[in-house]
Motif scaffolding. Structure first.
Motif, PDB file in Angstrom:
ATOM      1  N   MET A 130       0.843  -1.195   0.000  1.00  0.00           N
ATOM      2  CA  MET A 130       0.000   0.000   0.000  1.00  0.00           C
ATOM      3  C   MET A 130       0.883   1.253   0.000  1.00  0.00           C
ATOM      4  N   TYR A 187       4.117   1.692  -0.852  1.00  0.00           N
ATOM      5  CA  TYR A 187       5.054   1.950  -1.946  1.00  0.00           C
ATOM      6  C   TYR A 187       4.402   2.686  -3.119  1.00  0.00           C
ATOM      7  N   PRO A 188       3.262   2.222  -3.651  1.00  0.00           N
ATOM      8  CA  PRO A 188       2.646   2.991  -4.737  1.00  0.00           C
ATOM      9  C   PRO A 188       2.277   4.413  -4.301  1.00  0.00           C
ATOM     10  N   LEU A 189       1.912   4.581  -3.031  1.00  0.00           N
ATOM     11  CA  LEU A 189       1.548   5.918  -2.561  1.00  0.00           C
ATOM     12  C   LEU A 189       2.777   6.828  -2.467  1.00  0.00           C
ATOM     13  N   ARG A 194       5.081   6.678  -4.817  1.00  0.00           N
ATOM     14  CA  ARG A 194       5.477   6.942  -6.206  1.00  0.00           C
ATOM     15  C   ARG A 194       4.558   7.976  -6.831  1.00  0.00           C
ATOM     16  N   ARG A 204      -3.462   8.645  -7.144  1.00  0.00           N
ATOM     17  CA  ARG A 204      -2.740   8.636  -5.880  1.00  0.00           C
ATOM     18  C   ARG A 204      -3.397   9.534  -4.843  1.00  0.00           C
TER      19      ARG A 204
END
Lengths: 294, 321
Positions: free
Chosen positions: A93, A95-97, A99, A105
């Protein structure tokens, strides 16, 4: 070289020693009480030194060891499984947030954030897990209704990742044709061990100490964690006699109730206290890390 | 949205309708979030809809949606009884006392830790005083029981006779002692942890300030007074303010387990959280408890927003959002 007042240093040491003593003393009373003869307790009460040394309480509990061991089994399973799964979910959860390229986002960040601000409360949660998902009296309730992940952990990990991950490294990996999963596995995870350790430790301690979830969702004594068993025994000492079966005849003796109560608490707290010296460094680092930016 | 600002700025933008997100390339990042989003949905968002049950005659057998609507009746009952007043008062007053005393003591201990030069001793102190934070409230309840048990407790059997008090004190049935007991227990569990949090803030102060002060002949106490406090106190006040936003939530373990959920102590130990729980487990009124839970959710939410707004106006850095 900022220290120069000996008086202040001495006052600090003496106060800190007193505070340390205050933190340890209750445990000494507990241990001493558990090692005292039941009749001596009735005469003199719990005291800091056993007037009449006796291990009767432990003998009594060890004869009922299988139930206590099973409770520990529940605790260990829930802690290991919950922490592992929770860490995976939190990382996936956070890590994509961290990026910038992640679609939607801002919206998802808001969803995570709002979950920290507003809670439905205990009773609606109970309805969801017990009535709609049917998790009552299952070990999964202890895991999922626990603290698998939460907004605070996700945000904490996201802040760490934003500071630690290198944009250039990610870009060059993308040029080399690495998939996003590969980037996460080979670049991000190896550089995130400090935050994984901190959040993992705090999740593990949470699961180990959790008794509230069990109190809400578990009524079957066979599924009790050690904390639940302790909680029940505190409310009702007879629980030992009616629910913990003795393995041998010699243990059918009368229960030394006042010392057994203390002995079970010692058995319940000993593992974490014995393990503490080995992880205290990370525990304190974790407290400090959470303080620097939550 | 701040997606790829450099790229979009570099484009001459003949077509206005440029795709906002590059799904083809970045959909794996969305896939990664699926487990977390599902969990948040179940664990956090579904229960939010559950607040409607406060407006229903709750019947667990029928479920939320099948229960009958009763409007504000649950709230009327709750606020007509004395309970709403007692649990609100207890929750807020205990939190205020814990917040003020906890902050002050933790900060003093942090200042003391800052005076310890010896690395080994420093680490030992930190480890020992943060230990109470490590153990569960259930274990704490046993430790407290060893002191307060009426028949065998250390206080009744050793301390009171020493003070010449003949009669036993029935700790678990006398409400008047509990404000002091709970405050003491809360401080015992939290001060060490809090002091390490503040100690981390003290470590952040640049040594050069102290060096300069030393050259000017400032004593250690003067250094603390003129350098440490002005730098750290504003941060601490902000942290305390943020905690103020949580003033409607009490520490369930302390108020439920350490008091052994003794009903006789209700007037000084019941908080919103224990009240809601006792409603759920059947020893209280379910409708009123559900109403109390919603009351807590909504007022708590408003408080967090308000406090954050105030903190943000003073100091953006330390605000939550």
């Amino acid at each position: 070289m900022k220290h120069e007042s000996p008086v202040l240093t001495w006052v600090s040491h003496i106060s800190l020693i007193a505070l340390s003593a205050a933190c340890i003393i209750p445990f000494i009373l507990l241990i001493s009480a558990s090692l005292t003869d039941q009749n001596a307790i009735i005469r003199q009460g719990y005291s800091f030194w056993p007037q009449e040394f006796s291990t009767a309480a432990y003998d009594y509990l060890f004869a009922r060891g299988t139930d206590i061991l099973r409770a520990y089994g529940v605790t260990v399973f829930v802690t290991v499984f919950g922490t592992t799964l929770g860490l995976i979910i939190t990382l996936l959860m956070a890590y994509p947030l961290a990026r910038a390229e992640t679609p939607h986002r801002t919206l998802i960040l808001f969803l995570v954030f709002f979950s920290m601000l507003f809670h439905g409360g205990m009773i609606p949660s109970y309805l969801v897990y017990a009535k709609y998902l049917g998790l009552k009296n299952t070990i999964w309730a202890l895991i999922f209704a626990g603290v698998l992940t939460n907004g605070y952990y996700i945000m904490m990990m996201r802040v760490f990742l934003q500071g630690s991950m290198s944009k250039d490294l990610i870009e060059s990996a993308q040029i080399d044709g690495a998939s996003e999963y590969r980037i996460l596995w080979s670049i991000i995870i190896p550089t995130s061990t400090p935050i994984l350790a901190v959040i993992g430790l705090f999740t593990a301690i949470w699961y180990w100490n959790d008794w509230q979830t069990g109190m809400i969702y578990i009524t079957n004594p066979k599924l009790y964690s050690i904390q639940n068993m302790l909680q029940r025994i505190m409310q009702d000492i007879q629980f030992i006699q009616s629910n913990l079966q003795a393995n041998s005849n010699s243990a059918m003796a009368q229960m030394p109730r006042d010392t057994v109560k203390m002995a079970i608490a010692v058995i319940g707290s000993l593992p974490i206290l014995l393990a503490y010296p080995f992880f205290q460094k990370y525990f304190i680092k974790g407290i400090m890390f959470g303080a620097v930016k939550g | 949205m701040s997606q790829l600002p450099s790229e979009s700025a570099a484009l001459p933008a003949p077509k206005k309708r440029k795709r906002k997100y590059d799904y083809r390339r970045y959909h794996p990042l969305l896939i990664m979030m699926i487990p977390g989003l599902i969990y948040l949905l179940i664990n956090n968002y579904l229960p939010m809809f559950g607040i409607v049950i406060a407006f229903k005659e709750v019947n667990f057998a029928k479920g939320i949606f099948a229960s009958d609507w009763v409007g504000f009746k649950n709230f009327e009952f709750l606020f007509a009884s004395n309970n709403a007043y007692i649990i609100t008062r207890n929750t807020i007053l205990y939190n205020l006392v814990f917040l003020v005393l906890g902050t002050v003591f933790s900060f003093i201990v942090a200042l003391m830790l800052n005076e310890v030069k010896n690395k080994f001793l420093l680490r030992s102190y930190q480890a020992i005083i943060s230990m109470p934070h490590l153990i569960s409230w259930v274990i704490v309840s046993y430790l407290v029981f060893a002191f307060l048990s009426v028949d065998n407790g250390f206080i009744n059997r050793a301390i009171l006779p020493m003070l010449g008090v003949e009669e036993d004190i029935y700790w678990y049935t006398e409400p008047k002692y509990w404000p002091y007991i709970l405050t003491l227990v809360d401080l015992w569990k939290r001060v060490g942890y809090g002091s390490i949090v503040y100690f981390a803030a003290l470590l952040g102060i640049n040594d050069e300030y102290y060096e300069a002060a030393k050259l000017d002949g400032a004593s250690r106490l003067q250094q603390i007074w003129y350098i440490t406090l002005p730098i750290v106190v504003p941060v601490i006040i902000m942290m305390a303010m943020l905690q103020l936003g949580r003033i409607f939530y009490s520490d369930f373990g302390l108020f439920y387990q350490v008091t052994l959920n003794s009903g006789i102590l209700f007037s000084t130990t019941a908080t919103i959280d224990t009240y809601v729980f006792n409603g759920l487990t059947g020893s209280g009124n379910l409708g009123m408890s559900t109403a109390a839970g919603v009351y807590q959710s909504i007022v708590g939410f408003i408080l967090v927003l308000t406090v954050n707004y105030l903190v943000r106006r003073k100091d953006r850095e330390n605000a939550l959002f």
